[in-house]
Design a protein around this motif. Structure first.
Motif, PDB file in Angstrom:
ATOM      1  N   ARG A 162       0.849  -1.195   0.000  1.00  0.00           N
ATOM      2  CA  ARG A 162       0.000   0.000   0.000  1.00  0.00           C
ATOM      3  C   ARG A 162       0.886   1.247   0.000  1.00  0.00           C
ATOM      4  O   ARG A 162       2.016   1.207   0.472  1.00  0.00           O
ATOM      5  CB  ARG A 162      -0.900   0.024   1.232  1.00  0.00           C
ATOM      6  N   ALA A 163       0.349   2.351  -0.497  1.00  0.00           N
ATOM      7  CA  ALA A 163       1.098   3.603  -0.533  1.00  0.00           C
ATOM      8  C   ALA A 163       0.137   4.780  -0.415  1.00  0.00           C
ATOM      9  O   ALA A 163      -1.044   4.671  -0.763  1.00  0.00           O
ATOM     10  CB  ALA A 163       1.891   3.713  -1.832  1.00  0.00           C
ATOM     11  N   THR A 164       0.667   5.878   0.081  1.00  0.00           N
ATOM     12  CA  THR A 164      -0.068   7.141   0.106  1.00  0.00           C
ATOM     13  C   THR A 164       0.772   8.191  -0.602  1.00  0.00           C
ATOM     14  O   THR A 164       1.976   8.286  -0.356  1.00  0.00           O
ATOM     15  CB  THR A 164      -0.339   7.603   1.556  1.00  0.00           C
ATOM     16  N   VAL A 165       0.150   8.935  -1.496  1.00  0.00           N
ATOM     17  CA  VAL A 165       0.864  10.031  -2.165  1.00  0.00           C
ATOM     18  C   VAL A 165       1.046  11.144  -1.147  1.00  0.00           C
ATOM     19  O   VAL A 165       0.098  11.838  -0.791  1.00  0.00           O
ATOM     20  CB  VAL A 165       0.085  10.539  -3.394  1.00  0.00           C
ATOM     21  N   SER A 166       2.265  11.297  -0.647  1.00  0.00           N
ATOM     22  CA  SER A 166       2.517  12.286   0.405  1.00  0.00           C
ATOM     23  C   SER A 166       2.877  13.654  -0.152  1.00  0.00           C
ATOM     24  O   SER A 166       2.704  14.667   0.521  1.00  0.00           O
ATOM     25  CB  SER A 166       3.639  11.796   1.326  1.00  0.00           C
ATOM     26  N   SER A 167       3.395  13.681  -1.401  1.00  0.00           N
ATOM     27  CA  SER A 167       3.798  14.965  -1.979  1.00  0.00           C
ATOM     28  C   SER A 167       3.960  14.841  -3.487  1.00  0.00           C
ATOM     29  O   SER A 167       4.279  13.761  -4.005  1.00  0.00           O
ATOM     30  CB  SER A 167       5.118  15.425  -1.357  1.00  0.00           C
ATOM     31  N   LEU A 168       3.715  15.939  -4.172  1.00  0.00           N
ATOM     32  CA  LEU A 168       4.068  16.071  -5.586  1.00  0.00           C
ATOM     33  C   LEU A 168       5.294  16.976  -5.591  1.00  0.00           C
ATOM     34  O   LEU A 168       5.192  18.170  -5.318  1.00  0.00           O
ATOM     35  CB  LEU A 168       2.922  16.688  -6.393  1.00  0.00           C
ATOM     36  N   THR A 169       6.455  16.408  -5.870  1.00  0.00           N
ATOM     37  CA  THR A 169       7.703  17.118  -5.619  1.00  0.00           C
ATOM     38  C   THR A 169       8.617  17.112  -6.830  1.00  0.00           C
ATOM     39  O   THR A 169       8.544  16.181  -7.648  1.00  0.00           O
ATOM     40  CB  THR A 169       8.424  16.463  -4.412  1.00  0.00           C
ATOM     41  N   PRO A 170       9.469  18.117  -7.017  1.00  0.00           N
ATOM     42  CA  PRO A 170      10.426  18.103  -8.133  1.00  0.00           C
ATOM     43  C   PRO A 170      11.374  16.917  -8.020  1.00  0.00           C
ATOM     44  O   PRO A 170      11.773  16.539  -6.920  1.00  0.00           O
ATOM     45  CB  PRO A 170      11.180  19.430  -7.971  1.00  0.00           C
TER      46      PRO A 170
END
Length: 260
Positions: A162-170
């Motif tokens: 399982r995973a959670t999108v924690s950030s949209l990052t460069p």
């Protein structure tokens, strides 16, 4: 009237507890169904050398897309194979457990900027996964990824995290140590960085190339390509950071469209 009000409140509380308890169960059931559906499309990536023991060598994960003859994986996975022995036959491993089959593949695209590779199979097509719109992914969104994190020591066994999108990052961040600024990193810093998904999830070396998918629909939104390592490389297995990165599916779609 007072007793009736208490009874109604108790009944309402019971309904809320049951509803909240049922939500994780439904989510688990949905993921279980999706896993069963996606597993036939997720393959091992490796090479074949008939004089070697064992003849098949695993190096990473990939998944089937498009018309069932295209396999997406990470460029660094293929580069390892090419650097190790250019004469080896590159291909994929399909099947389950000890009952695996090697299928030769041609390297069609090697996109090192986005760490993506496109392989092309011959013969009968395999079940393909559909790509979702990566632009719709938001922080906090639940995801899952399936691959072969620790290789094939005990056979080809799919593992799902399982995973959670924690950030949209460069994808590129400045180095805190000038000694780490090698020519490759400096070249990346000169370019406008693209956005990747930072995940709260544990991945391992063999997870590279695993599809990142919606746990309810199975649509693929990215591809796992690296983990944040604390200390030496060996720590990625002995002391995983729990921080993983994935390349958004928009770059995979671009490759697929250009190479129809």
């Amino acid at each position: 009237m007072k007793a009736l009000s208490l009874t109604f409140s108790s009944a309402l509380m019971c309904c809320l507890v049951l509803a909240l308890a049922g939500a994780p169960c439904r989510a688990d059931q949905a993921l279980a169904q999706v896993i069963a559906r996606v597993k036939p499309s997720i393959v091992g990536v490796g090479s074949l050398h008939k004089t070697r023991t064992p003849p098949m060598h695993f190096i990473g994960t990939g998944f089937v897309a498009g018309d069932g003859l295209s396999v997406l994986t990470c460029a660094h996975v293929i580069q390892k194979l090419l650097d190790a022995n250019p004469d080896e036959v590159i291909g994929i491993l399909t099947g389950q457990g000890e009952a695996t089959q090697f299928r030769q593949a041609k390297v069609q695209v090697l996109d090192t900027e986005h760490d993506l590779a496109l392989l092309r199979l011959a013969g009968a097509p395999l079940p393909a996964l559909a790509l979702g719109d990566a632009a719709t992914v938001r922080e906090g969104q639940a995801m899952a990824f399936t691959g072969f994190p620790l290789g094939t020591l005990l056979g080809l066994h799919h593992v799902t995290h399982r995973a959670t999108v924690s950030s949209l990052t460069p994808v590129v961040t400045p180095s805190d140590n000038a000694q780490r600024l090698d020519p490759r990193r400096l070249a990346q810093l000169k370019k406008t960085p693209y956005i990747v998904f930072q995940l709260d999830a544990t991945a391992y070396p063999g997870s590279s190339g695993s599809p990142l998918f919606d746990p309810e629909t199975g649509l693929v939104y990215g591809i796992v390509n690296m983990v944040y390592v604390k200390g030496l490389k060996e720590a990625s297995i002995s002391a995983p950071s729990g921080i993983t990165y994935a390349v958004p599916g928009s770059h995979m779609q671009a490759i697929m469209l250009k190479n129809k």
